[in-house]
Write an enzyme that holds these catalytic residues in place. Structure first.
Site, PDB file in Angstrom:
ATOM      1  CE  LYS A  22      14.033  -1.419 -30.346  1.00  0.00           C
ATOM      2  NZ  LYS A  22      12.806  -0.724 -29.944  1.00  0.00           N
ATOM      3  CG  ASN A  23      11.426  -3.930 -27.849  1.00  0.00           C
ATOM      4  OD1 ASN A  23      11.960  -2.873 -28.166  1.00  0.00           O
ATOM      5  ND2 ASN A  23      10.587  -4.578 -28.645  1.00  0.00           N
ATOM      6  CB  CYS A 115       8.092   2.917 -35.095  1.00  0.00           C
ATOM      7  SG  CYS A 115       9.631   2.029 -35.141  1.00  0.00           S
ATOM      8  NE  ARG A 120       3.663   1.869 -31.684  1.00  0.00           N
ATOM      9  CZ  ARG A 120       4.887   1.344 -31.603  1.00  0.00           C
ATOM     10  NH1 ARG A 120       5.800   1.689 -32.449  1.00  0.00           N
ATOM     11  NH2 ARG A 120       5.171   0.497 -30.647  1.00  0.00           N
ATOM     12  CG  ASP A 306       8.687  -5.876 -32.824  1.00  0.00           C
ATOM     13  OD1 ASP A 306       7.919  -5.059 -33.354  1.00  0.00           O
ATOM     14  OD2 ASP A 306       9.132  -5.730 -31.664  1.00  0.00           O
ATOM     15  NE  ARG A 398      13.873   4.235 -33.178  1.00  0.00           N
ATOM     16  CZ  ARG A 398      12.659   3.697 -33.285  1.00  0.00           C
ATOM     17  NH1 ARG A 398      12.040   3.720 -34.420  1.00  0.00           N
ATOM     18  NH2 ARG A 398      12.070   3.151 -32.248  1.00  0.00           N
TER      19      ARG A 398
HETATM   20  C1  UD1 Z   1       6.275  -2.915 -27.816  1.00  0.00           C
HETATM   21  C2  UD1 Z   1       7.592  -3.005 -28.524  1.00  0.00           C
HETATM   22  C3  UD1 Z   1       7.389  -3.068 -30.042  1.00  0.00           C
HETATM   23  C4  UD1 Z   1       6.401  -4.178 -30.401  1.00  0.00           C
HETATM   24  C5  UD1 Z   1       5.120  -4.056 -29.582  1.00  0.00           C
HETATM   25  C6  UD1 Z   1       4.175  -5.223 -29.781  1.00  0.00           C
HETATM   26  C7  UD1 Z   1       9.067  -1.781 -27.048  1.00  0.00           C
HETATM   27  C8  UD1 Z   1       9.982  -0.623 -26.861  1.00  0.00           C
HETATM   28  N1  UD1 Z   1       8.423  -1.854 -28.202  1.00  0.00           N
HETATM   29  O1  UD1 Z   1       5.691  -1.667 -28.201  1.00  0.00           O
HETATM   30  O2  UD1 Z   1       8.654  -3.332 -30.645  1.00  0.00           O
HETATM   31  O3  UD1 Z   1       6.077  -4.092 -31.770  1.00  0.00           O
HETATM   32  O4  UD1 Z   1       5.432  -3.988 -28.178  1.00  0.00           O
HETATM   33  O5  UD1 Z   1       4.798  -6.419 -29.479  1.00  0.00           O
HETATM   34  O6  UD1 Z   1       8.981  -2.656 -26.210  1.00  0.00           O
HETATM   35  N2  UD1 Z   1      -2.377   0.018 -27.738  1.00  0.00           N
HETATM   36  C9  UD1 Z   1      -3.502   0.717 -27.397  1.00  0.00           C
HETATM   37  N3  UD1 Z   1      -3.446   1.540 -26.315  1.00  0.00           N
HETATM   38  C10 UD1 Z   1      -2.315   1.667 -25.549  1.00  0.00           C
HETATM   39  C11 UD1 Z   1      -1.178   0.928 -25.906  1.00  0.00           C
HETATM   40  C12 UD1 Z   1      -1.239   0.105 -27.008  1.00  0.00           C
HETATM   41  O7  UD1 Z   1      -4.539   0.630 -28.054  1.00  0.00           O
HETATM   42  O8  UD1 Z   1      -2.330   2.423 -24.573  1.00  0.00           O
HETATM   43  C13 UD1 Z   1      -2.431  -0.890 -28.915  1.00  0.00           C
HETATM   44  C14 UD1 Z   1      -1.362  -0.488 -29.958  1.00  0.00           C
HETATM   45  O9  UD1 Z   1      -1.845   0.506 -30.836  1.00  0.00           O
HETATM   46  C15 UD1 Z   1      -1.121  -1.814 -30.641  1.00  0.00           C
HETATM   47  C16 UD1 Z   1      -1.264  -2.842 -29.502  1.00  0.00           C
HETATM   48  O10 UD1 Z   1      -2.023  -2.185 -28.495  1.00  0.00           O
HETATM   49  O11 UD1 Z   1      -2.132  -2.058 -31.598  1.00  0.00           O
HETATM   50  C17 UD1 Z   1       0.052  -3.315 -28.922  1.00  0.00           C
HETATM   51  O12 UD1 Z   1       0.872  -2.195 -28.585  1.00  0.00           O
HETATM   52  P1  UD1 Z   1       1.930  -2.238 -27.395  1.00  0.00           P
HETATM   53  O13 UD1 Z   1       2.075  -3.639 -26.890  1.00  0.00           O
HETATM   54  O14 UD1 Z   1       1.577  -1.192 -26.413  1.00  0.00           O
HETATM   55  O15 UD1 Z   1       3.262  -1.810 -28.103  1.00  0.00           O
HETATM   56  P2  UD1 Z   1       4.461  -1.108 -27.383  1.00  0.00           P
HETATM   57  O16 UD1 Z   1       4.537  -1.582 -25.976  1.00  0.00           O
HETATM   58  O17 UD1 Z   1       4.452   0.354 -27.635  1.00  0.00           O
END
Ligand code: UD1
Length: 419
Positions: A22-23, A115, A120, A306, A398
């Protein structure tokens, strides 16, 4: 709302085919916006998040055709504003920003939903776009990015929690059509980032270093159509291995890439299970003794956030004291309160769960709060005495293709009750 009833105590045995990731699929589908030519993506899982992404692409003007796991997309003429009603349902809709910015030089999306895992933010995505020369405006619940001219730059995506997976993909998708060279420092190293880079390369992008902390992108004038098969879902595979650990005599996950599962299989063997890897299959069997563990969820190649909730379910009935910390999403422990309702002995101390293994959980009505927490509650139900009623299962749909049917094929007894 549908619910799932798990009749505990059944032993699992057999083999389960793992779906496409999915990701990986979500940003790859978004990347098809980068070209006017048709793209064909195969091994796309049948999940509600994928359905949302395809709906967003259709609303943006793409022609989308889906036949079983293969999706054909042609983004000949597209809009740059994604409608709120769909975008709010899924956080990953934010990853249309990068390709729209790259191709059309502007994009507007509503601030993402999805989620409920603490706060986030998307500040790192936006920081990356700004470094490429975009102006970012946040107002009325929307983010608008605008860049008449995108120029390659050196960008750091490091944060206190590691890098950002979707943020790395987003910046990469904008940078492939920018003028000059972009270097992303502190890039996410997850296999899903590599899969996206491989698709972009197949479309004609010039990218080096995906899968390491530094990715270099040399902008090109335009991209062309391409075909791509999505990698297997390492989190779905890990979840079935955890199910095998919790309640299995012998469970095999097939059509996987064992290297992507190493942090999970490594921990499971440390926990006392026998793990056998053979080509594209991994098998788990009970060992002589289960062992309590210290687990730290960190960015790839470390143990994934995850899989944190599913490991809590396993450790809940593992004798001794386990300590599970989540360094990526420190607030991601909504499953703990629900597992306690099932008799688990867990104390939360900030971003750490201290778990005292009990010999048996008991079935109870529980509430799914996010995708992986719901999977963990189903796994907890497999080992519980009596019936566990998991409510709000739309969370599980999802991210897991027919998890109830797949577990039943392995010998579980799970009913889905339609609302
Ligand atoms: C993706 C995955 C999710 C997984 C996560 C971490 C998808 C669709 N989802 O989510 O399943 O749990 O990676 O492996 O691929 N952060 C910031 N600022 C930002 C972005 C992120 O501070 O602009 C922080 C987040 O709050 C979190 C960390 O960075 O603490 C990692 O988040 P991120 O890797 O961005 O998660 P996603 O890419 O949304």
């Amino acid at each position: 709302m549908d619910k799932i009833l798990v009749h505990g105590g059944r032993r699992l045995r057999g083999s389960v085919k793992i779906s496409g990731s999915k990701n990986s699929a979500l940003p790859i589908l978004a990347a098809t916006l980068l070209t006017k030519e048709p793209c064909t993506i195969s091994r796309v899982p049948d999940l509600s998040d994928i359905h949302y992404m395809l709906t967003i692409l259709s609303e943006l003007g793409c022609e989308v055709e889906r036949a079983s796991g293969t999706v054909q997309i042609r983004a000949e003429k597209i809009l740059t504003h994604a409608p709120y009603d769909i975008v709010r349902k899924m956080r990953a809709s934010v990853c249309i920003l990068g390709p729209l910015l790259g191709r059309e030089h502007e994009a507007t999306v509503s601030l993402p939903g999805g989620c409920v895992i603490g706060d986030r933010p998307i500040d790192l995505h936006l920081r990356g776009f700004e470094a490429l020369g975009a102006a970012v405006k946040v107002s009325g619940g929307n983010v608008k990015v605008l860049a008449p001219h995108l120029k390659g730059a050196r960008i750091s995506l490091r944060s206190n929690f590691g890098s950002t997976v979707l943020g790395t993909g987003n910046v990469m998708m904008a940078a492939v059509l920018a003028e000059g060279v972009t270097v992303i420092d502190g890039a996410a190293e997850e296999p899903e980032v590599v899969d996206l880079a491989n698709f972009l390369i197949a479309m004609g992008a010039k990218i080096e270093g995906a899968g390491t902390r530094s990715i270099t992108i040399e902008g090109v004038k335009e991209l062309h159509g391409a075909e791509h098969e999505v990698i297997p879902d390492r989190i779905e595979a890990g979840t079935f291995l955890a199910a095998g650990a919790i309640s299995g005599d012998e469970v095999t996950v097939s059509r996987v890439i064992p290297a992507h599962l190493e942090s999970v299989t490594g921990l499971l063997s440390k926990a006392g299970f026998e793990i056998l890897s053979n080509g594209s299959q991994v098998t788990i069997r009970p060992g002589s003794k289960r062992v309590a563990l210290k687990i730290d969820a960190v960015p790839y190649p470390g143990f994934p956030t995850d899989m944190q909730a599913q490991m809590c379910a396993l450790m809940a009935t593992t004798e001794g004291i386990s300590v599970v910390s989540d360094h990526v999403f420190p607030h991601r422990f909504m499953h703990v309160a629900e597992m306690k309702r099932m008799g688990a002995d867990i104390e939360l101390q900030g971003g750490t769960a201290v778990i005292k293994g009990v010999s048996q959980l008991g079935g109870a009505p529980v509430m799914a709060s996010d995708l992986r927490a719901s999977a963990a509650l189903v796994l907890a139900g497999l080992q519980a005495d009596g019936i566990t009623e998991v409510n709000r299962v739309y969370h599980i749909d999802r991210g897991y293709e027919s998890i109830d049917e797949k577990l039943n094929e392995l010998g579980a007894e799970i009913e889905r009750v339609k609302a």
